[in-house]
Scaffold this active site. Structure first.
Site, PDB file in Angstrom:
ATOM      1  N   HIS A   1      -0.522   0.105  -1.859  1.00 56.65           N
ATOM      2  CA  HIS A   1      -0.503   1.161  -0.846  1.00 56.65           C
ATOM      3  C   HIS A   1      -1.748   1.135   0.011  1.00 56.65           C
ATOM      4  CE1 HIS A   1       3.172   3.413  -1.678  1.00 56.65           C
ATOM      5  NE2 HIS A   1       3.051   2.856  -2.858  1.00 56.65           N
ATOM      6  N   LEU A   2      -2.845   0.678  -0.548  1.00 54.63           N
ATOM      7  CA  LEU A   2      -4.037   0.569   0.284  1.00 54.63           C
ATOM      8  C   LEU A   2      -3.815  -0.407   1.427  1.00 54.63           C
ATOM      9  CD1 LEU A   2      -6.858   0.573  -2.407  1.00 54.63           C
ATOM     10  CD2 LEU A   2      -6.382   2.336  -0.712  1.00 54.63           C
TER      11      LEU A   2
END
Length: 1320
Positions: free
Chosen positions: A987-988
């Protein structure tokens, strides 16, 4: 009279006759038999005296005679037996239809004639007023019989009378004097030896041992007395064998004296009386990989519409009115359309037919039901004839031209037509207001009346609550559902009609595949939940219903056997239908209610109304009504209990009144009827369940074990036709289950139920003509698991995590045994077993591991729910609309299917365990993925994907139920909160263009927000400029040629690592197509048309569909020969496999983008050398998945294994979470194509996530079993692998001098780095 050993033997046999017009008819016969050890058989004949009756109008006379004939012969039989001394008395009552007789009796042991109550009694015997016994007779042909065995040597005779309790009538016949009871002298026992007296304390001790061996059941006082007598007999047998009292006492003290109960258990190797011993099994042997299709839309064959259907479509299209009713009746080879529309306050009825002969409509209107009311004069069309209660209107011929332009193959349509012009006839009726609710009618042609299968036609004119539009039937077996809808009026006549129609449609359903059977399931579910009419004034015999059920379930069992991929759907269909009855099972429903009424003197009132309902058409409602009556009687005739049971099961007063034979009255019984009715209704319930309930455990067990439904008591009766091939010990296992089925402590019961299901599992996949009996038994066991779990919730209130996890494992086992594609569930089950073992061994990581298994189990449940939603809900919506099912029932269709199965119980247990695990593991309620302090306005969305293209004008905090990881963060978003389970690092990647974005996960479903004030809404984005690179003249370059002018940062970083990292870190070989190659290829002559098309598509990029078309168009490019040659040379010189060696089509997949050798990974990882959650630069954070890294960076469902490691202690990694991803991707040695656009070199992006990476060979998806993965099970292996990953991250960070975002794989213990870039 004497026997061979010189002792007198009194055997009395006598027979009563009724004198009817001089003809003596046998009424009953009493026969006394002695079973004596080691004695030959003797037979004697006796004579009786005149016998008279009491309380009977006719007198009874017995005439002395020799007994030689079959119907009246008196006989005495003495037969040997292997051991013991038992006298047997057989009493026969013949030529009577009264089947409610009981024997009122006692034993006589002294000359005073005082009655004693023998301890050995026939089943069903009860104590009456503590002074006598009452035993029911058994039905036998045209009479009744009863056998009594007496094993007490002190008893000399039994005395009795025959009694009909319900009618309060008794029969007394004197033996020596008129008016006395029957008296039967018992045969003398074999030489009786005075035995040594048995102390009562020993009897109590032995009785306790018996009770303990039986599982310490709750026994009635009567049962306790029986146990004492059995204990006394066992001790007496020891004494008879020469054992002294003192020796018995010593044996009991040492536990050496065995009881009959214990001996029985020794023969049952699979369980003890306390609980079963579950067998060790290889769980992978029950993996079922049968997965039906993904529920894709079926291609529908073009359907040629009839003229009437075409007219209906045209009329609907041109009319702006509300369609109230549309129905097409079949008239042999013709059709009749009735189309009812409503506009403003006017109702218009269109009747159209392709019937060509002159036709008259004989019709009326009705306000309720099928009444015939003369239509008002202003409603009758001109030219009609008014009659007393009807009107007659002539149909008018007209021509109809087909404007639909449908394709018509050369089929004879049966119409007179020219250029698709059809000759039809019609009548139109119109009236205002809502005074009338229906229109009954018949047709008249040439003086003949035309009806709907013998009944008047009827059209419902009432306006139903608005239904959701049926839509176009996408993702359904549309043609099948429309056929079902067209036949529903016929199916409504009775269950017989519905089941026969369903059986006829099964072939079409199987041809349609998964969605076809889903359509049948939806239809049967609508029926089972009473959304469809069960019976429409049609008299059908119960045996005809059960025969139709048999036909349908026989066909379904064949599908289950021949099409195992549809097994789950077939099981569900069968559970809605019920077992049906063979032979007379259905007819007994009709017969036995009459016996109950007659025997219990309840011929009128509610019982008669129920009888009429049963006579006309029995249904599953009758099971509930029977239960309600028994509950009412047990409550001492509290009628509110009767209504409580009905209402809790969906039967209201209105429903009782809606039956064709309505039930108006409430039950009203007398106290003296209580025992007889409870007994008879209890037996009747078994008959009802045998026909209507496929999931009734008792009926299913009796069916498989071969016990007749009318047998007395559980698993008691005549064995007939048991299912062959059942496992050894299976009957005892079922007996164990039945014994514990109502236990409050359900753990033992659940173990027994699941062991029984496991034993059945291999048999379910063998062809057998009795397969459906096995399926119904399995369904019943499955259902019992669900009810037991729900009953056991209270037991878990104070339970620790081990017990909750054990219950979860059992529910998953049950769900896996009921599922087609159960591999993931099996591995979840194995995971829970491993978690329990870790807890027992005091492994400190057990809570983290259990949490990962919980997360995976929830994903599996979500997948199950998505399957039902995808496969069933579209059919429910389309068929529900066609059948005008209540919209609320359609909306919750899939939800109720899920709630009715084990999945709902499993979800509830997981929710119970979740907070326990969090507290033990100190996980807290939130996981902060990127810590940033933000303020914004809250907006709730279901999926982040649904708003990724949106731009928010003010700072917004999104609360999203689902986050996949591949979404773009909408402009203006400052934080995302989610209930989903994201991987931190994947997700980063999607957050790199949002400098101040916070992403957090809530683990307990509660969000708390603060309103924003004085927010700076003038956020400005930095300007971006791109410099277009020029073609260098080279089509392909090796890694040593990578420069900033030739390739992007991604390629340069990999090239930089080669030769600089330690040798224990591998770097894959790569070759690149440098900047400008794509534009050069576009300008290549053969690609001019493709280039022009791409240029045009660029102007349509606002349309997301254009992007897919661009990708497809690029694949049409032709590669210049120079490119092919240069790329081939560079790849071979670098030691990479050349795709063209495997064929031309392999080359066509492979000629674009950067080429990198792909390592067939055991594990893949992503490292951030500075912990992204805490910002701690002294700590490395990494995530690891099994197989290729696409499941990690591609946001596949579930979490990766996550760990941290201090840079000053790289040998001590600390696991933060275990993996829950159910899927792993694996591939052989191949090539992966990765984009290296200079657009990925923008500041803040670091080459992340703009383009897909695509392997040349397709990855193999595998469901992961972490219980055999050494990374999970072997602590030393895990420590070594994680430590090496952390060391690689530390080495590369030191090489670059800044925090790094690193991707890599592990193969055979060796670390490979495939990508490195600055950590953002």
């Amino acid at each position: 009279m004497s026997n061979s050993i010189g002792r007198p033997l009194f055997l009395e046999n006598y027979q009563s006759k009724i004198n009817c017009n001089g003809r003596r008819i046998p009424l009953f016969r009493v026969e006394a038999t002695s079973k004596l050890e080691n004695l030959p058989a003797f037979r004697k004949q006796f004579y009786g005296k005149s016998l008279k009756s009491c309380n009977f109008a006719p007198s009874f006379v017995v005439t002395p005679r020799a007994v030689l004939t079959t119907d009246s012969a008196s006989s005495v039989a003495v037969t040997p037996m292997s051991s013991g001394c038992i006298a047997k008395v057989e009493i026969h009552v013949t030529n009577t239809n009264d089947h409610n007789l009981v024997l009122h009796w006692g034993g006589i042991g002294d000359i005073q004639g005082k009655w004693v109550l023998p301890s050995h009694r026939p089943e069903g015997t009860r104590v009456h007023d503590d002074a006598a016994l009452r035993t029911p007779f058994q039905k036998s042909g045209s009479g009744s019989f009863l056998t009594i065995e007496i094993d007490d040597p002190a008893l000399q005779a039994i005395e009795f009378l025959v009694l009909n309790e319900a009618r309060n009538i008794c029969l007394k016949i004197m033996f020596k004097n008129n008016g006395q009871n029957f008296l039967v002298k018992l045969p003398a026992q074999a030489a009786y030896v005075q035995h040594e007296s048995i102390p009562e304390d020993l009897v109590r001790m032995q009785a306790y041992i018996r009770w303990e061996r039986a599982g310490k059941p709750n026994s009635s006082v009567e049962k306790q007395h029986e146990e004492f007598e059995e204990a006394r007999k066992e001790l007496q047998m020891q004494i008879d064998n020469g054992v002294s009292v003192e020796e018995i006492r010593e044996k009991i003290a040492k536990g050496e004296l065995q009881t009959k109960v214990e001996k029985q258990m020794e023969t049952k190797s699979n369980y003890t009386s306390e609980r079963i011993q579950r067998k060790e099994r290889d769980l992978t042997q029950i993996i079922n990989k049968y997965a039906a299709g993904a529920g894709e839309e079926l291609s529908q064959k073009p359907k040629t519409l009839s003229a009437v259907q075409l007219f209906a479509e045209a009329k609907e299209a041109e009319d702006g009115a509300l369609i109230v009713k549309k129905k097409i009746f079949e008239l042999a080879d013709k059709q009749l359309l009735v189309l009812v529309t409503k506009l403003d306050d006017k109702t218009r009825i269109h009747l159209v037919t392709d019937f060509l002969e002159p036709l008259t409509l004989h019709w009326a209107l009705s306000k309720e039901g099928l009444e015939w009311l003369a239509p008002p004069t202003d409603v009758i069309p001109s030219g009609s004839v008014s009659l007393e209660k009807a009107a007659e209107t002539q149909f008018t011929a007209f021509s109809f031209a087909d404007q639909s332009h449908q394709v018509r193959p050369g089929i004879e349509l049966g119409y007179r037509s020219v250029d698709f012009e059809f000759q039809l006839q019609s009548v139109e009726i119109e009236f205002e207001g809502d005074d009338f609710g229906g229109m009954p009618f018949v047709l008249i042609s040439a003086g003949n009346w035309i009806k709907e299968k013998g009944s008047d036609f009827y059209v419902d004119l009432s306006v139903k609550s608005k239904q959701k539009d049926a839509g176009d039937g996408q993702r359904t077996a549309k043609s099948l559902l429309e056929t079902i809808a067209s036949m529903e009026s016929e199916a409504q006549k009775s269950f017989m009609h519905r089941f026969n129609i369903a059986a006829d449609l099964l072939d079409e359903a199987v041809d349609a595949g998964e969605l076809g059977l889903a359509g049948i399931l939806v239809w049967m579910r609508f029926m089972a939940t009473r959304q469809l009419i069960w019976n429409k004034n049609y008299n059908v015999k119960p045996r005809e219903i059960s025969s139709a059920q048999d036909r349908l379930t026989d066909s379904l069992q064949n599908i289950f056997s021949s099409q195992p991929k549809y097994g789950e759907l077939v099981r569900m269909i069968m559970s809605f239908i019920g077992r049906g009855g063979e032979g007379d099972a259905g007819q007994r429903i009709r017969d036995e209610i009459l016996v109950i009424q007659r025997n219990n003197d309840c011929m009128g009132g509610m019982m008669e109304e129920w009888h009429q309902k049963l006579h006309n058409n029995t249904s599953p409602d009758d099971v509930i009504i029977c239960q309600a009556l028994m509950d009412y009687i047990k409550s001492d005739f509290d009628v509110s209990i009767y209504w409580k049971t009905l209402n809790e099961n969906g039967i209201t007063k209105e429903r009782l009144l809606s039956y064709d034979r309505a039930i108006h009255s409430e039950p009203n019984f007398r106290s003296e009827q209580k025992e007889g009715l409870l007994h008879d209704l209890g037996q009747y319930m078994r008959t009802l369940k045998a026909v209507h309930s496929g999931a009734d455990l008792e009926a299913a067990i009796c069916r498989c074990m071969g016990y007749k439904d009318e047998g007395q008591g559980f698993m008691v009766g005549v064995k007939m036709d048991p299912v062959p091939g059942l496992p050894s010990g299976f009957p005892e296992l079922l007996h164990f289950v039945s014994k514990h089925v109502e236990d409050r402590n359900v753990e033992v019961l659940l173990e027994g139920l699941l062991e029984a299901r496991q034993e059945l599992c291999p048999i379910l996949f063998k062809c057998s003509d009795r397969l459906k009996d096995i399926i119904f038994l399995d369904l019943a066991l499955d259902s019992c698991v669900r009810t037991a779990i729900e009953r056991g919730y209270e037991e878990l209130n104070e339970a620790g995590p081990e017990k909750i996890m054990y219950f979860i494992s059992m529910v998953i086992e049950n769900l896996a045994l009921s599922s087609d594609d159960n591999e993931d569930l099996i591995y979840c089950w194995k995971g829970w077993n491993s978690a329990i073992d870790m807890l027992k061994s005091k492994d400190e990581n057990w809570p983290l591991y259990a949490k990962s298994v919980m997360d995976r189990t929830r994903l599996s449940l979500a997948s199950k729910a998505e399957f039902y939603q995808r496969v069933l809900q579209p059919s429910a919506e389309y068929l529900g609309s066609l059948l005008e099912v209540d919209q609320w029932a359609v909306n919750i269709f899939t939800e109720e299917i899920i709630r009715g199965g084990s999945a709902a119980s499993l979800s509830s247990l997981l929710n119970r365990l979740d907070p326990v695990l969090r507290e033990i593991a100190h996980l807290g309620s939130w996981q902060i993925i990127s810590p940033v302090e933000v303020v914004g306005y809250v907006e709730v969305v279901n999926e982040l994907l649904s708003v990724q293209n949106k731009s928010y004008e003010r700072p917004t905090i999104l609360v999203a139920n689902h986050v996949k990881g591949e979404e773009e963060i909408p402009d203006g978003t400052v934080a995302v909160l989610t209930l989903d389970m994201p991987d931190i690092l994947s997700h980063l990647c999607s957050l790199r263009d949002s400098d101040s974005l916070s992403l957090s996960e809530a683990n307990e479903g509660e969000f708390k927000g603060t309103s924003a004030k004085d927010i700076d809404e003038n956020n400005s984005s930095p300007s971006v400029s791109l410099v277009k690179k020029k073609f260098s003249g080279k089509y392909a370059i090796a890694s040593e040629e990578f420069t900033g002018e030739m390739v992007g940062a991604k390629s340069r970083n990999i090239s930089y690592l080669k030769g600089k990292v330690p040798s224990w870190i591998g770097v894959p070989t790569s070759v690149a197509l440098p900047f400008g190659v794509f534009e050069e290829i576009l300008s290549y002559g053969p690609n001019k048309e493709v280039a022009n098309k791409l240029e045009a598509l660029k102007n349509e990029l606002q349309d997301r569909g254009a992007l897919a078309e661009i990708r497809q168009t690029v694949l049409d490019l032709t590669a210049p020969s120079q490119l092919v040659e240069e790329l081939k040379n560079k790849m071979k010189s670098s030691g990479m496999p050349w795709p063209g060696d495997d064929g031309e089509n392999r080359w066509e997949q492979a000629w674009t983008a950067i080429k990198k050798e792909i390592v067939s990974a055991d594990y893949a990882f992503v490292i951030h050398t500075t912990n992204p959650s805490s910002g701690d630069s002294s700590e490395i954070y990494a995530e690891v998945v099994k197989g290729l890294g696409e499941t990690l960076v591609g946001a596949y469902p579930g979490r990766a294994l996550s760990f941290v490691c201090k840079k000053n202690d790289l040998e001590s990694p600390k696991v933060l979470g275990y993996p829950s991803k159910p899927i792993g991707l694996f591939i052989k040695r191949s090539i992966i194509f990765r984009s290296d656009s200079n657009g990925e070199d923008l500041e803040g992006y670091a080459g992340a996530g703009l383009y897909d990476s695509v392997p040349m060979d397709e990855e193999e998806r595998a469901v992961l079993d972490y219980s055999v993965d050494p990374l999970i099970t072997d602590g030393n292996f895990r420590r070594s692998v994680l430590s090496n990953i952390a060391r690689a991250g530390s080495e590369i960070e030191e090489l670059y001098g800044s925090p790094q975002d690193i991707e890599g794989v592990v193969k055979d213990g060796k670390i490979y780095v495939v990508q490195a870039r600055p950590q953002m």
